[in-house]
Design a protein around this motif. Structure first.
Motif, PDB file in Angstrom:
ATOM      1  N   PHE A  87       1.010  -1.102   0.208  1.00 47.18           N
ATOM      2  CA  PHE A  87       0.265   0.184  -0.111  1.00 47.18           C
ATOM      3  C   PHE A  87       0.562   1.816   0.571  1.00 47.18           C
ATOM      4  N   PRO A  88       0.255   2.343  -0.687  1.00 46.12           N
ATOM      5  CA  PRO A  88       1.562   3.931  -1.063  1.00 46.12           C
ATOM      6  C   PRO A  88       1.603   4.424   0.486  1.00 46.12           C
ATOM      7  N   LEU A  89       1.439   4.459   1.193  1.00 48.57           N
ATOM      8  CA  LEU A  89       1.702   5.126   2.082  1.00 48.57           C
ATOM      9  C   LEU A  89       1.753   6.078   1.881  1.00 48.57           C
ATOM     10  N   VAL A  90       3.586   6.449   1.826  1.00 47.84           N
ATOM     11  CA  VAL A  90       3.397   7.872   1.516  1.00 47.84           C
ATOM     12  C   VAL A  90       3.172   8.546   0.814  1.00 47.84           C
ATOM     13  N   ASP A  91       2.682   8.082  -0.241  1.00 43.11           N
ATOM     14  CA  ASP A  91       2.216   8.829  -1.070  1.00 43.11           C
ATOM     15  C   ASP A  91       0.715   9.133  -0.850  1.00 43.11           C
ATOM     16  N   ALA A  92       0.012   8.178  -0.253  1.00 45.55           N
ATOM     17  CA  ALA A  92      -1.633   8.476   0.643  1.00 45.55           C
ATOM     18  C   ALA A  92      -1.476   9.807   1.643  1.00 45.55           C
ATOM     19  N   LEU A  93      -0.193   9.815   2.496  1.00 42.92           N
ATOM     20  CA  LEU A  93      -0.454  11.055   3.308  1.00 42.92           C
ATOM     21  C   LEU A  93       0.216  11.911   2.496  1.00 42.92           C
ATOM     22  N   GLY A  94       0.508  12.184   1.526  1.00 39.30           N
ATOM     23  CA  GLY A  94       1.293  13.303   0.704  1.00 39.30           C
ATOM     24  C   GLY A  94       0.668  13.581  -0.109  1.00 39.30           C
ATOM     25  N   GLU A  95      -0.665  13.039  -0.585  1.00 38.55           N
ATOM     26  CA  GLU A  95      -1.581  13.606  -0.974  1.00 38.55           C
ATOM     27  C   GLU A  95      -3.113  14.246  -0.457  1.00 38.55           C
ATOM     28  N   ALA A  96      -3.233  14.169   1.145  1.00 36.67           N
ATOM     29  CA  ALA A  96      -3.879  14.515   2.625  1.00 36.67           C
ATOM     30  C   ALA A  96      -3.766  16.111   2.811  1.00 36.67           C
ATOM     31  N   LEU A  97      -1.581  16.200   2.458  1.00 35.33           N
ATOM     32  CA  LEU A  97      -1.140  17.071   2.820  1.00 35.33           C
ATOM     33  C   LEU A  97       0.310  17.882   1.415  1.00 35.33           C
ATOM     34  N   PRO A  98      -0.427  17.837   0.652  1.00 34.39           N
ATOM     35  CA  PRO A  98       0.126  17.893  -0.472  1.00 34.39           C
ATOM     36  C   PRO A  98       0.974  18.443  -0.055  1.00 34.39           C
ATOM     37  N   GLY A  99       2.771  18.923  -0.267  1.00 34.75           N
ATOM     38  CA  GLY A  99       4.386  19.897  -0.006  1.00 34.75           C
ATOM     39  C   GLY A  99       5.009  19.123   0.964  1.00 34.75           C
ATOM     40  N   ARG A 100       4.392  18.619   1.445  1.00 39.44           N
ATOM     41  CA  ARG A 100       4.884  18.009   3.002  1.00 39.44           C
ATOM     42  C   ARG A 100       6.273  16.977   2.490  1.00 39.44           C
ATOM     43  N   PRO A 101       7.276  17.259   3.454  1.00 41.55           N
ATOM     44  CA  PRO A 101       8.008  16.148   3.140  1.00 41.55           C
ATOM     45  C   PRO A 101       7.784  15.393   4.150  1.00 41.55           C
ATOM     46  N   VAL A 102       7.270  13.403   3.644  1.00 40.61           N
ATOM     47  CA  VAL A 102       6.699  12.397   4.737  1.00 40.61           C
ATOM     48  C   VAL A 102       8.007  11.327   4.742  1.00 40.61           C
ATOM     49  N   ARG A 103       8.051  11.365   6.062  1.00 39.79           N
ATOM     50  CA  ARG A 103       9.623  10.278   6.224  1.00 39.79           C
ATOM     51  C   ARG A 103       8.619   8.889   7.558  1.00 39.79           C
ATOM     52  N   LEU A 104       9.537   7.825   6.672  1.00 42.25           N
ATOM     53  CA  LEU A 104       8.387   6.406   6.874  1.00 42.25           C
ATOM     54  C   LEU A 104       9.339   5.459   7.608  1.00 42.25           C
ATOM     55  N   ALA A 105       9.129   4.875   8.808  1.00 44.54           N
ATOM     56  CA  ALA A 105       9.632   3.919   9.483  1.00 44.54           C
ATOM     57  C   ALA A 105       8.997   2.550  10.083  1.00 44.54           C
ATOM     58  N   GLY A 106       9.319   1.202  11.083  1.00 40.27           N
ATOM     59  CA  GLY A 106       8.906   0.979  11.617  1.00 40.27           C
ATOM     60  C   GLY A 106       7.871   1.840  12.813  1.00 40.27           C
ATOM     61  N   ASP A 107       6.898   0.666  13.041  1.00 38.64           N
ATOM     62  CA  ASP A 107       5.626   1.165  14.071  1.00 38.64           C
ATOM     63  C   ASP A 107       6.960   0.888  15.611  1.00 38.64           C
ATOM     64  N   ALA A 108       7.583  -0.153  15.663  1.00 45.33           N
ATOM     65  CA  ALA A 108       7.875  -0.709  16.944  1.00 45.33           C
ATOM     66  C   ALA A 108       9.637   0.728  16.520  1.00 45.33           C
ATOM     67  N   GLN A 109      10.552   0.190  15.164  1.00 44.63           N
ATOM     68  CA  GLN A 109      11.765   1.684  15.193  1.00 44.63           C
ATOM     69  C   GLN A 109      10.886   3.176  16.010  1.00 44.63           C
ATOM     70  N   CYS A 110       9.893   3.628  15.239  1.00 40.25           N
ATOM     71  CA  CYS A 110       9.790   4.282  16.029  1.00 40.25           C
ATOM     72  C   CYS A 110       8.800   4.297  17.659  1.00 40.25           C
ATOM     73  N   MET A 111       8.580   3.558  17.671  1.00 39.85           N
ATOM     74  CA  MET A 111       8.226   3.173  19.510  1.00 39.85           C
ATOM     75  C   MET A 111       9.951   3.595  20.059  1.00 39.85           C
ATOM     76  N   ALA A 112      11.271   2.634  19.928  1.00 38.64           N
ATOM     77  CA  ALA A 112      12.376   3.123  20.293  1.00 38.64           C
ATOM     78  C   ALA A 112      12.735   4.469  20.286  1.00 38.64           C
ATOM     79  N   LEU A 113      12.152   5.181  18.833  1.00 37.87           N
ATOM     80  CA  LEU A 113      12.860   6.470  19.086  1.00 37.87           C
ATOM     81  C   LEU A 113      11.812   7.265  19.916  1.00 37.87           C
ATOM     82  N   GLY A 114      10.929   6.851  20.201  1.00 38.19           N
ATOM     83  CA  GLY A 114      10.331   8.071  20.949  1.00 38.19           C
ATOM     84  C   GLY A 114      10.494   8.258  22.443  1.00 38.19           C
ATOM     85  N   GLU A 115      10.767   6.578  22.524  1.00 32.47           N
ATOM     86  CA  GLU A 115      11.246   6.826  24.300  1.00 32.47           C
ATOM     87  C   GLU A 115      12.818   7.518  24.370  1.00 32.47           C
TER      88      GLU A 115
END
Length: 308
Positions: A87-115
């Protein structure tokens, strides 16, 4: 810079607007209602945030998703969302807010970075600003996932999928895993894996929450299910620590929310099986950010621009 943070899980989606200092200006969460509802749910969480924080205030989008995923193509294939394959998640979010950079990572990777960014800040020798130099974040829930933060930078690996600690083999003669492996941590320590084992050994409860309640009450099969899970997690944690010289392991997710009935046997198993001296300094703690860890990490993908 204020960031739209999105957390794509197997049973719910969450989103928040996060300021550079980590303040959450708005937050929402929507459960998935059926296998075909993912697209509608994504639109709903974005809409709820942009109704509270004007879109022109949102300068970027960070998203953590259950995997597997392909950050280069911006696609995701969450195991528990069969309607999303590549599923093209980055493109889908880019369409919702055009012109913004979109960065993607795994959910557990984000959990670690958030902590690392907003949670675990206890004193660590030689750590930058008191944070861990090497930290593993684990999500123990419907599945078992993980993410690494090394010297303040999330380590995602060449394909973007580093940290899949749930798919370390800990029982070569064990159950087949949906990933295609055999005897993975996930087959023993995930909520469904624990319930499956307990039911095969005479327990008659409904789900992992009931299993945790029975373990607290001293039901021997339920207690043993948590001990088995703790043993599998301990093997994986010590393997990762020996490889990466970890300061800290932070554990979140629905199974981890069971508290001492998981963490007490986990710490005992780690202590019992620790050999090398440098592993003895390892700290293992529950998440300090709860359900928001992944959102903070998704925001940090943009706000920290790969490090701090």
């Amino acid at each position: 810079m204020t960031v739209l943070a999105v957390d794509i899980g197997g049973t719910k989606f969450a989103a928040a607007a996060v300021a550079p200092d980590g303040e959450m200006l708005a937050r929402t969460e929507v459960p998935l209602r059926g296998p075909e509802s993912a697209g509608r749910t994504l639109s709903e969480v974005v809409r709820r945030i942009t109704e509270r924080v004007a879109p022109d205030r949102l300068d970027g989008i960070g998203v953590g998703s259950a995997g597997p995923l392909d950050p280069r193509r911006g696609t995701v294939s969450p195991v528990n969302i069969p309607a999303w394959r590549d599923f093209p998640l980055v493109d889908a979010l880019g369409e919702a807010l055009p012109g913004r950079p979109v960065r993607l990572a795994g959910d557990a990777q984000c959990m670690a970075l958030g902590e690392w960014w907003r949670g675990l800040t206890g004193p660590v020798p030689d750590g930058p600003t008191g944070r861990s130099r090497a930290m593993l974040g684990m999500v123990v829930s419907t599945g078992v996932g993980g993410g690494l933060v090394l010297d303040g930078v999330p380590y995602v690996g060449p394909t973007g999928n580093a940290g899949h600690i749930g798919h370390i083999t800990v029982d070569p003669g064990g159950e087949p895993c949906p990933c295609g492996g055999v005897g993975c941590v996930e087959t023993i320590a995930s909520g469904p894996g624990m319930v499956r084992w307990a039911a095969a050994n005479g327990w008659t409860g409904a789900d992992a929450r009931a299993l945790a309640a029975d373990a607290r009450a001293g039901h021997p099969t339920a207690v043993r299910a948590f001990e088995r899970a703790a043993g599998a997690l301990a093997t994986a944690v010590l393997t990762a620590s020996a490889l990466f010289d970890l300061d800290d392991v932070v554990v979140g997710g629905g199974v981890a929310a069971a508290g001492p009935i998981l963490f007490d046997p986990l710490r005992r198993a780690i202590g019992r099986n620790t050999g090398l001296g440098f592993l003895r300094r390892l700290r293992v703690e529950p998440t300090s950010l709860g359900r928001d860890a992944g959102l903070f990490g998704a925001a940090a993908l943009v706000l920290l621009q790969g490090g701090a």
